[in-house]
Design a protein around this motif. Sequence first.
Motif, PDB file in Angstrom:
ATOM      1  N   LYS A   5      -4.245  11.124   6.658  1.00 56.16           N
ATOM      2  CA  LYS A   5      -3.698  10.204   5.870  1.00 56.16           C
ATOM      3  C   LYS A   5      -4.605   9.218   5.219  1.00 56.16           C
ATOM      4  CE  LYS A   5       0.568  10.437   8.294  1.00 56.16           C
ATOM      5  NZ  LYS A   5       1.639   9.881   9.152  1.00 56.16           N
ATOM      6  N   THR A  47       0.511   5.227   1.284  1.00 52.77           N
ATOM      7  CA  THR A  47      -0.125   6.215   2.149  1.00 52.77           C
ATOM      8  C   THR A  47       0.093   7.728   1.626  1.00 52.77           C
ATOM      9  OG1 THR A  47       0.386   4.815   4.167  1.00 52.77           O
ATOM     10  CG2 THR A  47      -0.419   7.146   4.497  1.00 52.77           C
ATOM     11  N   THR A  96      -5.091   5.933   1.905  1.00 57.42           N
ATOM     12  CA  THR A  96      -3.956   4.631   1.330  1.00 57.42           C
ATOM     13  C   THR A  96      -4.521   4.307   0.129  1.00 57.42           C
ATOM     14  OG1 THR A  96      -5.138   2.904   2.861  1.00 57.42           O
ATOM     15  CG2 THR A  96      -3.214   4.177   3.799  1.00 57.42           C
ATOM     16  N   ARG A 151       0.840  -1.145  -0.046  1.00 53.31           N
ATOM     17  CA  ARG A 151      -0.021  -0.136   0.153  1.00 53.31           C
ATOM     18  C   ARG A 151       0.760   1.137  -0.130  1.00 53.31           C
ATOM     19  NH1 ARG A 151      -1.018  -2.406   4.463  1.00 53.31           N
ATOM     20  NH2 ARG A 151      -3.107  -2.956   4.010  1.00 53.31           N
TER      21      ARG A 151
END
Length: 319
Positions: free
Chosen positions: A60, A52, A62, A50
């Motif tokens: 934040k 971010t 993802t 992933r």
Amino acid sequence: MKKISVLVLALASAALFLTGCGQDQLSVSNHHLKSDGLAVVIKGKTNQERVTYQIDNGSKKTVKPESSAYTVMIPVQEKAQTVHLKAGSQKETVRVDKTQPLGNYSQIKQKFDQGLVLTKLSAQDQKAVMSMQKQAQQLKAQQAEIQKKVAADQKAVAQSQDQQAAADLQKQAQAGEKLKQEAQQLQQKQAVLKPKLAQAQEAAKKDQLPTQAKNGIHDLQKKKNFQLRANVKDEKVNALALVVPTKAMKNKTQARDFILKFSMLSSAVGADPKAVLKQFKKQMNTNKSTKTTAKTIHSNGVDFSIGISADHLYIYLLK
């Protein structure tokens, strides 16, 4: 002994390869993106599960890469934005340029809706309505000018008994009376057209824009042969996108409907609709759908970027 040496070298090479594969990787295709639509797309590659990302000091989020490739959509805004990306131990930063808003949503809606209403009237009635609108603006300006002169004359008379100012007060009173008569005549003309305007407003209601526009990127209109998407932030329209099936442009009725709405939208954001349509038709005639993009049209500070796919035409409006 020779076999053992070869085996040791092979194991060492494999260890180096595995060490390289184990390193966190993150790349971006462009570290500086310009506003060219409703949103810009950050693309890159990573070997992590992933990525971010964080816009400025926001929350934040993802995204999950597919076959090591990832994309992040960043809506364009009135201010420049810095996007912080992280995958494993690796970090990247991308700058997204700001865009100037096309205008306040309520004002754009009002102009667009009024334009649609006019299209529901006959050519003669359209001409009469536009003439009356122009006359109403002129009368309003004249009224403001008379009030300004009256205030100045009254002040001069009160302070020094200015005879010239006193005479001008009478002159302005006559002008005010004449203005009142013209306003009454205009109201009579408007009363004649009022029933037709009411019918036109009812006919245009189904195509008018929503009363309010929520923040973010969303549809203002979504119909089979016409889609209007907007990027809105606190009532300000940062960008607009028109989407229409290319086959609709080959249908006379559908093409006419699109051209009318395109013209109304161009006018609503301050562009010259006649100049924009002239350039648009020229682009479509020369392009013949053999390219995926066309030259950007410029009018009164508004840019119209055109994109063409196999089955859709895209027009992005930005300043």
